[in-house]
Design a protein around this motif. Structure first.
Motif: not given
Length: 174
Positions: A17, A34, A36, A45
């Motif tokens: 990330v 987002s 994930m 993700g």
């Protein structure tokens, strides 16, 4: 600003990330939304990014270069961010019950028949406390068209919940 949606899939590792977010920051972009997760040993993700239009190609090239580190990347260039939809209202849905195949298929098919769009869906299977076995849980945010018969939709969802033997909570708004 342009909107770019990245889908990331690959072997999970520390710093993944961070590497993606650094590329976004270097290009003057902003990480907007987002989701994930670590699923079956794989990192998965999806990220929505706002980035200056002039930096989109550089951002895409940088993110695609992460492929050499075992990360598969899909890029969707969305252009300008679309305005939020005003044609409908949101409904939140929480479902929990004994896990079995087909729950998502049956619920999503019913929603589609009523013209409802699933905007967000999060699911998980957890151990059932004290009872043994597993429970399926789902949380969703759906956009119900203003033209939809919400009474009929609620009735159909409640009937399906009874058929599936799951608990279902519905709330207007998200």
């Amino acid at each position: 600003m342009a909107t770019v949606v990245l889908t990331l899939l690959g072997t999970d590792r520390a710093g993944l990330v961070s590497a993606v977010s650094q590329l976004i920051t270097e290009r003057g972009g902003s990480w907007e939304r987002s989701q994930m997760a670590h699923l079956a040993g794989t990192f998965a993700g999806i990220v929505e990014i706002d980035v200056p239009s002039a930096q989109v190609d550089a951002l895409v090239s940088g993110v695609e270069a992460l492929g050499s580190q075992g990360l598969r990347v899909s890029v969707e260039r969305s252009g300008e961010a679309p305005p939020a939809s005003t044609e409908g209202h949101r409904m939140s849905l929480h479902l929990v019950g004994a896990d079995r195949p087909g729950i998502v298929a049956e619920v999503s098919a019913l929603l589609a028949r009523h013209g409802v769009n699933l905007e967000e869906l999060s699911t998980q299977v957890v151990e059932a406390p004290m009872a043994g076995g597993t429970l399926f849980e789902a949380d969703a945010v759906a956009v119900v068209p203003d033209s939809a018969d919400t009474t009929a939709l609620r009735s159909a969802l409640e009937a399906l919940a009874n058929e599936l033997m799951v608990d279902l909570d519905l709330h207007e708004g998200s």
